[in-house]
Every structure is written in structure tokens, then in C-alpha cells.
Scaffold this active site. Structure first.
Site, PDB file in Angstrom:
ATOM      1  N   SER A   1      25.307   3.300  -4.206  1.00  0.00           N
ATOM      2  CA  SER A   1      24.509   3.872  -3.124  1.00  0.00           C
ATOM      3  C   SER A   1      23.366   2.953  -2.711  1.00  0.00           C
ATOM      4  O   SER A   1      23.128   2.737  -1.519  1.00  0.00           O
ATOM      5  CB  SER A   1      23.952   5.238  -3.552  1.00  0.00           C
ATOM      6  OG  SER A   1      23.190   5.818  -2.518  1.00  0.00           O
TER       7      SER A   1
ATOM      8  N   GLU B   1      24.165  11.437  -9.547  1.00  0.00           N
ATOM      9  CA  GLU B   1      22.780  11.875  -9.778  1.00  0.00           C
ATOM     10  C   GLU B   1      22.563  13.297  -9.275  1.00  0.00           C
ATOM     11  O   GLU B   1      21.913  14.111  -9.940  1.00  0.00           O
ATOM     12  CB  GLU B   1      21.815  10.925  -9.074  1.00  0.00           C
ATOM     13  CG  GLU B   1      20.356  11.357  -9.172  1.00  0.00           C
ATOM     14  CD  GLU B   1      19.432  10.539  -8.294  1.00  0.00           C
ATOM     15  OE1 GLU B   1      18.502  11.125  -7.704  1.00  0.00           O
ATOM     16  OE2 GLU B   1      19.633   9.310  -8.201  1.00  0.00           O
TER      17      GLU B   1
ATOM     18  N   CYS C   1      13.082   5.831  -5.943  1.00  0.00           N
ATOM     19  CA  CYS C   1      12.711   4.831  -6.952  1.00  0.00           C
ATOM     20  C   CYS C   1      11.927   3.690  -6.298  1.00  0.00           C
ATOM     21  O   CYS C   1      12.366   3.115  -5.298  1.00  0.00           O
ATOM     22  CB  CYS C   1      13.983   4.295  -7.609  1.00  0.00           C
ATOM     23  SG  CYS C   1      13.723   2.855  -8.659  1.00  0.00           S
TER      24      CYS C   1
END
Length: 284
Positions: free
Chosen positions: A220, A128, A191
Site C-alpha cells: 500500500s 491492518e 505513520c
């Protein structure tokens, strides 16, 4: 023996959407390419590979027949340069980058244009983050897990979307303490799904004698759930599949809590529950 399963398990919405896209694409094609691991879960990758999905780990692995093929971009996102090249080399590119990650990239880019230097709490080598770096001005970006002093005074602080909420708060406190910013903007970019799973993990681990954290060892968000659980339940195990349960000692008196990472398929959870149900019957 008591078994308690978190309410939020299985794929998160972003992973589910990407997974469905691959499966649906394979209905009309006998093979399809995925750029990077779609999710951090070996079982899912193996299943998709058996169905005809071929994972490309880098640009140097683009096949010779790519001009006639379709490629799907992983949920973690990729750099602009990589996407541009994929669009040149493949007949069709399906971008399944998680919307939450896409929003983070856009937000960082916009704030850099407003003059902000951006500090990202995250892992420098995480997919990411690599994608983020390749879509914004890297000269105005710092990726770090440790609070550091920086010369810039107008700063935006954000987080990798899968990092722990409590850890991020501690990072913010520390970096503000050791710096003298004239203007600082802090944004919660974690998130919400992962935050809710954190809270469930915290609650379950406090009332369990044994915790099972199910998910990829390289995930993760699953690693984060393991760390949270381990604080309150010493007998916490991070497992990728039900087969690993054979190595764990379970007693009739155990209160077992189960949580999963956001890239863990429900099928793996069901295997764990099936094993534990059989174990419970054996005790009775």
C-alpha cells in the site's frame, strides 16, 4: 546520467524489527511459523521461506505439530480472536505488530468507549484494517475510501497508517462537507515515516526525468509513492526488483530519482544501483 536516491530507503523501523525477530529466531530453530505475510514484499518472503520460515495464510493452515512450535505475528497485526487461537495452538507467540498500528487500535477502542462512532479512511481488505476490525467494536466502525453520509453525530475520523497524507486531507474535507456532525474529532494516524517518504518522493519527482519506485506491487505505501511520483514525472515505474530495469528505456541525459517502500530491503536497492552504475559506464 544523474542518479538521485531518497534519504529514507529500505525497511522502516517496524518492518526491520519484525524481520530481525524472524532471523534471530531461526538461529536456534530450523523452522518457525509466520502468521500472514510478514511484509508486503515477495523477495523478502521468499528469502525468509528459504531460511526456514513458513508462512501461514489462515487459521486453517495451522500445522499439526504447532503445539511444539513458535509463531510470529506479522507487522500489520491480527484480530483478537486469531491471536487467542494462536496462543492456544502454539507453544510461543511473538507479536511483531508495528507499534504505530497497535497505538491506532488502542486509540480507536478507547474513543468508542467514550461514545464516538469511528470513520477510518482505509482499504477494507487491507491486513491492518482487518486486524483493527477484529480488536474493536465493529458495529461502531466504518471503513471507507470514499466520503459518505452517515447518521451518527459524534464522530472520530482516523486513517489507515499507510495512506497518503494529501489524500487523507481531501477525504476529511469532503466528509465534513456532506455531513452535519455535532461533535467531530480528527486524528492524524498516518505513520510519520511514510509521510517523510511521500515528501521526498514529491521533491525528487519534480526534478527527475525518470522515477523508479521500488517495492512490492501489493504494498500500500509503495503504491502511494508511485501515485505521487506519477503526478509530476510521467516516466515513473513501479518495480519490485532490479530485473525489471531491463524493460525500461534509459538515456544518457536522464535524471533518475529512486525511492523505496517501507518493506523494501536495502539489498534490492543495491541491485538497482549496481545496474544503473553499469549503465552509466556504458554511456561514457
Amino acid at each position: 546520467m544523474e542518479i538521485n536516491v531518497a534519504k529514507r530507503t529500505g525497511f522502516c523501523s517496524g518492518v526491520q524489527k519484525a524481520y530481525n525477530e524472524v532471523k534471530n529466531s531461526l538461529v536456534n530453530k530450523n523452522k518457525i511459523y509466520i502468521y500472514g505475510e510478514l511484509v508486503h514484499n515477495k523477495k523478502v518472503i521468499e528469502e525468509l521461506n528459504k531460511s526456514g520460515a513458513i508462512t501461514i495464510k489462515g487459521l486453517d493452515e495451522i500445522p499439526e505439530d504447532s503445539i511444539n512450535e513458535t509463531v510470529i505475528i506479522r507487522a500489520h497485526g491480527i484480530s483478537k480472536a486469531e491471536k487467542d487461537l494462536l496462543e492456544e495452538r502454539f507453544s510461543k507467540v511473538i507479536d511483531m505488530t508495528c507499534p504505530i498500528v497497535t497505538n491506532l487500535v488502542k486509540y480507536v477502542g478507547n474513543k468508542q468507549k467514550e461514545g464516538f462512532f469511528v470513520v477510518v479512511y482505509g482499504k477494507p481488505d487491507h491486513p491492518e484494517i482487518l486486524g483493527l476490525k477484529g480488536n474493536v467494536d465493529e458495529s461502531k466502525l466504518l471503513i471507507t475510501l470514499s466520503p459518505v453520509t452517515i447518521p451518527q453525530k459524534k464522530v472520530l475520523i482516523v486513517s489507515q497508517t499507510t495512506m497518503g497524507e494529501e489524500e487523507y486531507k481531501n477525504f476529511i474535507t469532503s466528509i465534513l462537507t456532506i455531513n452535519s456532525f455535532t461533535e467531530v474529532l480528527i486524528r492524524d494516524t498516518i505513520c510519520s515515516e511514510t509521510i517523510l517518504r511521500e515528501k521526498e518522493t514529491l521533491e525528487l519527482s519534480q526534478k527527475s526525468t525518470l522515477m523508479l519506485v521500488l517495492g512490492g506491487k501489493n504494498s500500500s505505501n509503495t503504491q502511494k509513492l508511485y501515485r505521487i511520483s506519477k503526478k509530476y514525472c510521467k516516466r515513473t515505474y513501479h518495480i519490485e526488483s532490479g530485473e525489471e530495469l531491463k524493460e525500461i528505456t534509459i538515456s544518457p541525459q536522464d535524471k533518475i530519482g529512486i525511492v523505496t517502500g517501507s518493506s523494501t530491503p536495502t539489498s534490492e536497492l543495491n541491485k538497482v544501483l549496481e545496474y544503473l552504475s553499469q549503465k552509466k559506464e556504458d554511456f561514457s
